[in-house]
Scaffold this active site. Structure first.
Site: not given
Length: 778
Positions: A53, A387, A417, A447, A576, A604
């Site tokens: 992270n 992804r 990314r 997205h 989160r 998520h």
């Protein structure tokens, strides 16, 4: 003085700094690594996650800050600080975190290694036989890959790779040397990233992990023959990786182009962090600081292991694979009966299905896609991909569909990314198979997560729609919590068809019935929903807002939430990561509570609940409350209209609010405190309880039940706040009394001392003339 001024600005601001909030999130992950109730291997995993992270944070967020600093652009952080004071504050906080991270490893985890069946050792701690094996590994594998690169007046400064372990070696030859007459020279040795972080050995029933840098360090004389090695210090650099509009909230497009043009003249971004061993050579440090234009703020002295991501290698060792916590097997979705998965096309004609991952497997979605690829009645498939998993079954199914002559349209987001190369590679495969592939949409990042299967059924064409918050990734779906829906409802089908036309063609529909989309009008639509709650509260009607998301950062929305709080609307957020809203401030946000859930699974999912005077609207989807979600991404939220599915969504929100095992409550100052069950309060763990099909919990998941929970929590929080205030007042009074007593004692003591001094002076004044003179001179 500057520090006090910065602290005062931060305290007075009604917003929390995005970047400081992110560092607090990483502290919550670090708290998992410090949790003695977890296994050592789980704690190592969380420690490795904090390292990963932090790497991304420096590359993207600190990199974004340096875009302003290096190009002389002004920036004011949410905290009210300008770019230079904020840089100091941010790096100070990052230094504190790095130090705490090292202490956690060194003092809390490392002492337990031996008992757990392994250890991390240096070369001087190995046996003679083990040393031979390590030296053999160096000779046969490492040595051929190493390339020493000297930096002196004859050789230019070498290119250092991002996040690679590097030795800076200062050497010296004798005074009679022909080459440099005894002067010191600096050489860099980069350790290739394709080598394992640790060399593994077996010692009886234990596994020994030797850091690769220790093997290289011990064998450096083989790279520097007939010269004296003055010093050899390990370091690692992190370069700016942010060259997109997305991470810079108020940067203009021309400025981004300016940065990108500048990039063409250099292969890598500027250095924003230097991690280095303690007591590093002053010669090396002076060169690196001058070369990369960094100061002590960018230099992080590491007293333990540099780059703790490598600890994941231990977890993957065959001896320890079963030692980490294992999650239960997924359960059948509440809205999908046993056996219905065998013929999903038939079941979905008459029923909607809500999937809550990973408690429900992603398997129904993947199998539906695989069935569609082979089904002769399926005419076409449209999908957005952000992804993908390695060896993705999703792309395999799309390839099969194209081979079977179906129309396949796929939008691959090449700006995802760290997944850019994979998406381009997978997209190329599909193109060669005859699929219609689009690589992103102009300046926006796609997205949203959508899938539509068009199937001919007699004279009718049915659209099977899947839409959700998570990626079409079979691997991450096992550890990320997400919400998605399968449906054949015509309204969703029409909205999704229109949306695909927008993102693949040139269309601007007037409105959607069940979708809220960005960048079109998502921000304004959510503002409208918030203001409806305000109107209801002012009329005396029941109101409430409950929202679950990854990040809350958009100022316009935050201001609307503040207005709603002032109007008396009870608001609960489950966030989160980043939260820039300041909860619980009197006169601003006393009706807002923020909690964060951090645990075995990565939260998520996005769920937005608006009470609407008892007839609630519940949305799910891909968007967070962020500037980038509203202005720079293609996003979609979908309204859950099916009563059964709406109840399931409310149940998810309620259990999140009740969790007392993984949740942290955010304080008004931006800090977080771990939420623990009160005395006689049952334990609630969202990362375990959702694996049970709980009909009783579902029955309680009504709008009235959720609102009752909000009022209960409000009363409890007020009671706790009153008790804390009373305790603080009592302590303050006791402290004041103690100070008053201390002052009285001190005054009495001073009085006695003064009387004694006066007596001495009088004695001197009444004494002999010589004594008086001495006194005057003194």
């Amino acid at each position: 003085m500057k520090l006090f001024k910065s602290a005062d600005l931060i305290r007075k601001s009604k917003y929390i700094s995005r970047d400081l909030s992110w560092l607090r999130f990483n502290y919550r992950v670090l708290d998992m690594a410090k949790d003695t109730g977890r296994t050592l291997f789980d704690r190592l995993r969380f420690l490795a996650i904090t390292s990963s992270n932090l790497d991304e944070f420096f590359m993207i967020r600190v990199g974004s800050l340096y875009n302003y600093l290096d190009y002389g652009k002004e920036r004011v952080d949410y905290s009210g600080l300008r770019e230079l004071p904020f840089r100091r504050k941010l790096l100070d906080f990052a230094h504190r975190f790095t130090n705490d991270q090292s202490l956690t490893y060194q003092n809390e985890l490392k002492p337990q290694f031996e008992k757990a069946g392994f250890n991390i050792l240096r070369m001087d701690e190995l046996t003679e036989l083990e040393l031979k094996k390590a030296d053999g590994y160096f000779k046969n594998t490492i040595f051929p890959l190493l390339t020493p690169m000297v930096y002196d007046s004859y050789h230019g400064f070498p290119l250092m790779m991002n996040q690679m372990l590097i030795f800076g070696v200062v050497t010296r030859t004798g005074p009679d040397s022909v080459m440099d007459n005894g002067h010191e020279r600096l050489t860099f040795v980069q350790i290739p990233q394709n080598l394992s972080r640790f060399f593994e050995l077996t010692r009886k029933d234990k596994v020994i992990f030797v850091p690769i840098e220790e093997i290289v360090r011990a064998n450096l004389p083989k790279l520097f023959r007939n010269v004296e090695i003055v010093s050899a210090d390990l370091f690692r650099i992190t370069r700016n990786g942010d060259f997109t509009l997305e991470e810079s909230d108020d940067i203009d497009v021309d400025f981004i182009k300016e940065i990108q043009v500048g990039l063409k003249t250099r292969k890598k971004g500027r250095v924003v962090r230097l991690e280095v061993e303690h007591d590093a050579s002053p010669v090396m440090m002076a060169v690196l600081k001058e070369r990369w234009k960094i100061d002590n703020g960018n230099v992080f002295v590491i007293n333990s292991l540099i780059d703790m991501k490598g600890l994941l290698q231990i977890l993957k060792h065959p001896n320890f694979r079963g030692k980490s916590t294992r999650m239960p097997a997924p359960v059948v979705p509440l809205s999908l009966p046993e056996g219905a998965e065998e013929n999903l096309f038939e079941f979905l004609k008459h029923h909607d299905v809500l999937l809550h991952h990973p408690y429900n497997s992603i398997e129904p979605v993947v199998r539906l896609l695989e069935q569609a690829a082979e089904d002769p009645h399926v005419l076409g498939i449209k999908q957005t991909i952000y992804r993908l998993a390695d060896d993705s079954r999703v792309t395999a199914a799309l390839l099969k569909a194209a081979e079977n002559g179906k129309h396949v349209s796929v939008l691959f987001e090449v700006k995802a990314r760290f997944d850019e190369e994979r998406n381009i590679r997978e997209g190329s495969k599909l193109e060669k198979a005859g699929c219609f592939v689009i690589y992103g949409v102009s300046k926006y990042k796609t997205h949203t997560k959508m899938l539509m299967i068009i199937r001919k059924e007699g004279e009718k064409v049915t659209r099977y729609v899947h839409i959700g918050s998570g990626n079409y990734n079979e691997q991450t779906s096992k550890i990320y919590t997400d919400v998605s829906m399968l449906t054949t409802n015509d309204v969703y089908g029409h909205d999704v068809s229109e949306f695909f036309n927008v993102i693949t063609g040139h269309s601007q529909p007037d409105d959607y019935e069940y979708l809220i989309t960005a960048p079109k009008d998502m921000r304004q639509q959510i503002i409208h929903l918030i203001r409806e709650e305000v109107r209801n509260a002012k009329k005396g009607l029941p109101s409430g807002i409950v929202m679950k998301m990854n990040s809350l950062e958009d100022k316009e929305l935050i201001d609307e939430f503040y207005k709603a709080s002032k109007a008396g609307v009870p608001i609960r957020f489950v966030v989160r990561g980043i939260c820039c809203l300041r909860p619980g401030r009197p006169g601003l946000s006393e009706n807002i509570e923020v909690r964060s859930i951090v645990g075995d699974l990565l939260e998520h999912s996005r769920l937005f609940y608006f009470h609407q005077a008892g007839n609630p609207k519940v949305y799910a989807g891909s968007a967070d409350i962020m500037v980038r979600s509203f202005d720079r991404r293609i996003e979609a939220l979908f309204l859950i209209v099916n009563p059964q599915l709406k109840r399931e969504a409310i149940s998810i929100l309620m259990l999140n609010l009740l969790d007392n095992q993984n949740s942290y409550l955010m304080r008004e100052d931006g800090a977080y405190v771990r939420n623990r069950p009160a005395e006689n309060e049952p334990s609630v763990n969202v990362h375990r309880d959702f694996y049970r099909r709980d009909e009783e919990r579902l029955a309680a998941a009504t709008p009235e039940g959720l609102l009752h929970l909000l009022f209960q929590q409000t009363r409890r929080n007020k009671q706790e706040a009153d008790e804390a205030a009373a305790l603080a007042e009592e302590e303050a009074n006791e402290l004041a009394e103690a100070c008053a007593e201390a002052q009285e004692d001190e005054l009495e003591e001073l009085t006695e001392q003064a009387v004694q001094e006066i007596s001495v002076v009088q004695a001197l004044v009444e004494g002999e003339p010589d004594e008086k003179a001495d006194f005057a001179n003194s």
